[in-house]
Design an enzyme around this catalytic site. Structure first.
Site, short mmCIF file in Angstrom:
data_model
loop_
_atom_site.label_atom_id
_atom_site.label_comp_id
_atom_site.label_asym_id
_atom_site.label_seq_id
_atom_site.Cartn_x
_atom_site.Cartn_y
_atom_site.Cartn_z
N LEU A 124 -5.52 7.64 10.29
CA LEU A 124 -6.70 7.26 9.53
C LEU A 124 -7.51 6.18 10.25
O LEU A 124 -8.74 6.19 10.22
CB LEU A 124 -6.29 6.75 8.14
CG LEU A 124 -5.49 7.72 7.26
CD1 LEU A 124 -5.18 7.07 5.92
CD2 LEU A 124 -6.24 9.03 7.05
N CYS B 6 -6.14 -0.40 8.07
CA CYS B 6 -5.38 0.86 8.02
C CYS B 6 -3.96 0.71 8.52
O CYS B 6 -3.16 1.64 8.38
CB CYS B 6 -6.08 1.94 8.86
SG CYS B 6 -7.67 2.49 8.21
N SER C 251 -2.58 3.52 -1.43
CA SER C 251 -2.01 4.87 -1.43
C SER C 251 -1.86 5.30 -2.87
O SER C 251 -1.73 4.47 -3.78
CB SER C 251 -0.63 4.87 -0.75
OG SER C 251 0.07 6.07 -1.02
N TYR D 233 7.51 0.91 -0.18
CA TYR D 233 6.16 1.38 0.16
C TYR D 233 5.23 1.31 -1.05
O TYR D 233 4.11 0.81 -0.95
CB TYR D 233 6.26 2.82 0.67
CG TYR D 233 4.93 3.41 1.10
CD1 TYR D 233 4.31 2.98 2.27
CD2 TYR D 233 4.32 4.41 0.35
CE1 TYR D 233 3.11 3.52 2.67
CE2 TYR D 233 3.12 4.96 0.75
CZ TYR D 233 2.51 4.51 1.91
OH TYR D 233 1.31 5.05 2.31
N LYS E 42 1.83 -1.00 -1.46
CA LYS E 42 0.53 -0.40 -1.71
C LYS E 42 -0.02 -0.79 -3.08
O LYS E 42 -1.23 -0.92 -3.27
CB LYS E 42 0.62 1.12 -1.57
CG LYS E 42 0.93 1.58 -0.14
CD LYS E 42 -0.14 1.12 0.85
CE LYS E 42 0.07 1.69 2.23
NZ LYS E 42 -1.02 1.33 3.18
N PHE F 23 -2.41 13.07 3.68
CA PHE F 23 -3.33 13.36 4.78
C PHE F 23 -2.57 13.86 6.00
O PHE F 23 -1.40 13.55 6.20
CB PHE F 23 -4.13 12.12 5.14
CG PHE F 23 -5.37 11.94 4.31
CD1 PHE F 23 -6.63 12.12 4.87
CD2 PHE F 23 -5.29 11.62 2.96
CE1 PHE F 23 -7.78 11.98 4.10
CE2 PHE F 23 -6.43 11.48 2.19
CZ PHE F 23 -7.68 11.66 2.77
#
Length: 253
Positions: A17, A84, A146, A159, A163, A192
């Site tokens: 990204l 990012c 996310s 994670y 986020k 993605f």
């Protein structure tokens, strides 16, 4: 804010990204600092777009400060920061080997959340000290959360927490920095086609895509990059978290 001639920094810009975003900003006329922990990856993208490679650890105060100073010396004060950089290490809270190592949890939070905040605070300080641009803007910051911030799956505790912190950071940061003419927005991407996903077996990628309502495919990093550009150019957009996910909602596992 118009991007032509504006200085920008993209963290995690060496791949995925971040690389797509660096390319899009450069194509719009921005002078881009490509920051990545992997200096060789940063150099590859920077050479491609005529940008500046910045090898640095986003979560290290001195490292990040030095990288921002190098970018400013080359391009002027960065008016755009896109965060990012991140990692997605998985691990169950209690697995077969016992409880998740505290260091593993801390590492994910350090890179994803602390790293994003570190870059935000340093870039915002320089933006605030700069003269306003034509429309009164001094800067735009885009953070990457996310959809795991809202539907974290089993094995994603670290994670998802990192986020979720990024998503929660957006509004108070936008409110505080508003007096300086600095906007802060967040993108929460879904699944993605990043290098991590592209490395998965093709059948697994197809299964992931099939679970996305519409369009039933993996996200294209170029779509993320176009969203970043739209955020930068849309002055009234501030303090928002945008889901970019094809209407998917993650299942527990």
């Amino acid at each position: 804010m118009q991007l032509d001639g504006v200085a920008a920094i993209v963290t995690g810009g060496g791949s995925g990204l971040g690389a797509a975003t660096a390319r899009a900003l450069a194509a719009a006329g921005a002078r881009v600092g490509v920051l990545d922990l992997r200096a060789d990856a940063a150099s590859g993208v920077a050479n491609e777009i005529g940008g500046l490679a910045l090898g640095a650890d986003v979560a290290d105060a001195a490292d990040a400060e030095a990288a921002i100073a190098r970018a400013e010396a080359a391009h002027g004060t960065a008016r755009v920061l896109v965060n990012c950089a991140g990692i997605a290490d998985a691990g169950k809270i209690v697995g077969r080997e016992g409880p998740l190592a505290l260091e593993a949890f801390e590492t994910v939070l350090r890179v994803n959340l602390v790293g994003s905040f570190n870059m935000l605070r340093l870039a915002a300080a320089r933006m605030a000290a700069a003269a306003p641009l034509t429309e009164g803007d001094r800067g735009v910051i885009v953070n990457t959360a996310s959809i795991a911030a809202f539907e974290g799956q089993i094995g994603q505790a670290a994670y998802a927490a990192s986020k979720g912190g990024i998503a929660a950071l957006g509004l108070p940061a936008a409110r505080e920095l508003a007096r300086h003419g600095i906007r802060v927005n967040t993108i929460a991407p879904g699944i993605f086609r990043t290098p991590m996903v592209a490395a998965m077996p093709e059948e697994l990628q197809e299964a992931l895509a099939a679970g996305i309502p519409y369009p039933s495919r993996l996200g294209d990093p170029a779509e993320f990059a176009r969203t970043v550009r739209w955020i930068v150019e849309t002055q009234y957009l501030n303090g928002e978290t945008i889901r970019l996910d094809g209407a998917v909602r993650l299942q527990p596992k």
